[in-house]
Scaffold this motif. Sequence first.
Motif, short mmCIF file in Angstrom:
data_model
loop_
_atom_site.label_atom_id
_atom_site.label_comp_id
_atom_site.label_asym_id
_atom_site.label_seq_id
_atom_site.Cartn_x
_atom_site.Cartn_y
_atom_site.Cartn_z
N GLU A 170 0.90 -1.16 0.00
CA GLU A 170 0.00 0.00 0.00
C GLU A 170 0.93 1.19 0.00
O GLU A 170 1.66 1.40 0.97
N ASP A 171 0.95 1.96 -1.07
CA ASP A 171 2.01 2.96 -1.22
C ASP A 171 1.53 4.41 -1.27
O ASP A 171 2.23 5.28 -1.77
N ARG A 172 0.34 4.68 -0.70
CA ARG A 172 -0.19 6.05 -0.71
C ARG A 172 -0.07 6.75 0.64
O ARG A 172 -0.09 7.98 0.71
N SER A 173 0.03 5.99 1.72
CA SER A 173 -0.06 6.58 3.06
C SER A 173 1.18 7.38 3.41
O SER A 173 2.30 7.05 3.02
N THR A 174 0.97 8.45 4.18
CA THR A 174 2.08 9.31 4.60
C THR A 174 2.14 9.46 6.12
O THR A 174 2.97 10.21 6.62
N ASN A 175 1.25 8.78 6.85
CA ASN A 175 1.27 8.84 8.31
C ASN A 175 0.57 7.60 8.86
O ASN A 175 0.01 6.80 8.10
N CYS A 176 0.58 7.44 10.19
CA CYS A 176 0.02 6.25 10.82
C CYS A 176 -1.48 6.11 10.55
O CYS A 176 -1.98 5.00 10.36
N GLY A 177 -2.19 7.23 10.58
CA GLY A 177 -3.62 7.17 10.35
C GLY A 177 -3.94 6.65 8.97
O GLY A 177 -4.85 5.83 8.78
N GLU A 178 -3.19 7.11 7.97
CA GLU A 178 -3.41 6.63 6.61
C GLU A 178 -2.93 5.20 6.43
O GLU A 178 -3.53 4.44 5.66
N ASN A 179 -1.86 4.80 7.14
CA ASN A 179 -1.46 3.38 7.12
C ASN A 179 -2.66 2.50 7.43
O ASN A 179 -2.94 1.51 6.73
N ALA A 180 -3.37 2.85 8.50
CA ALA A 180 -4.51 2.05 8.94
C ALA A 180 -5.69 2.17 7.98
O ALA A 180 -6.29 1.16 7.59
N ALA A 181 -6.03 3.39 7.60
CA ALA A 181 -7.20 3.60 6.75
C ALA A 181 -7.04 2.95 5.39
O ALA A 181 -7.96 2.31 4.87
N PHE A 182 -5.87 3.11 4.77
CA PHE A 182 -5.67 2.56 3.43
C PHE A 182 -5.49 1.04 3.47
O PHE A 182 -5.86 0.34 2.52
N THR A 183 -4.93 0.53 4.57
CA THR A 183 -4.86 -0.93 4.73
C THR A 183 -6.26 -1.51 4.86
O THR A 183 -6.56 -2.56 4.28
N ARG A 184 -7.12 -0.83 5.60
CA ARG A 184 -8.50 -1.30 5.76
C ARG A 184 -9.19 -1.42 4.40
O ARG A 184 -10.00 -2.35 4.18
N GLU A 185 -8.89 -0.55 3.46
CA GLU A 185 -9.50 -0.60 2.14
C GLU A 185 -9.11 -1.88 1.39
O GLU A 185 -9.84 -2.31 0.49
N LEU A 186 -7.98 -2.47 1.76
CA LEU A 186 -7.49 -3.66 1.07
C LEU A 186 -7.91 -4.96 1.74
O LEU A 186 -7.68 -6.04 1.19
N ILE A 187 -8.49 -4.87 2.94
CA ILE A 187 -8.85 -6.07 3.69
C ILE A 187 -10.35 -6.03 3.97
O ILE A 187 -10.85 -5.10 4.62
N SER A 188 -11.07 -7.02 3.50
CA SER A 188 -12.53 -7.01 3.61
C SER A 188 -13.08 -8.12 4.49
O SER A 188 -14.28 -8.16 4.76
N THR A 189 -12.24 -9.05 4.93
CA THR A 189 -12.69 -10.13 5.82
C THR A 189 -11.86 -10.12 7.09
O THR A 189 -10.70 -9.68 7.08
#
Length: 208
Positions: free
Chosen positions: A74-93
């Motif tokens: 996941e290569d868009r995040s620039t901080n911890c909050g985005e690490n979590a938010a953008f990772t959540r977009e990739l995980i659905s189960t």
Amino acid sequence: MGSAVLESVEAAAEAHRAYGAPILVSGGIGHSTSFLEDALRQRGVEATTGRPESHVFRDLLTSAGVAPEDVAVEDRSTNCGENAAFTRELISTPQTLLLIQDPTMQRRTHACFERSFADLAGTTLISRAPLIPWIGPDRVSAGPDRPEIWTRDRFRSLILGEIHRLSPDVYGPRGRNFIDHVDIPAEVLAAYNELATRHPQLVRAAAT
């Protein structure tokens, strides 16, 4: 999470070998990217400037023997909050997620993932900092015989800054809203407040 702490790669590769779990590296180009490039050069690894941290970590993981198909990024995040938010977009189960992060940011990262994955019932979050910092007379590292990770000044700035960022007005509900309330141990808060009283310039600098 991508960072300037190369020991995270070792910890992720070790977990992959032990459990066979796939790895998702989260990290774009952020405040630690230039420090990651410096860390690579210090260890004799060629560093190309301007690459997302997750791409660099992916290359290091495959060099450590992890199969390329077992490493997503996941290569868009620039901080911890985005690490979590953008990772959540990739995980659905629901999953068990082992969170590996620069230890100075581990608590905040865990809180961000708790918030982002709160809607995915059954998800289990486990934090594993890749090292306990060793504080030497002129540097901070994984141990007295290990390469420098942080200068003492940068390490001090990072840990003081974390107390600021965990507050409700910064990463919390009244700020960027990446995390819910985080209880800070009384002795930690007391030490922070004492530093703020004795050395306000240090705390102001760390909060920027």
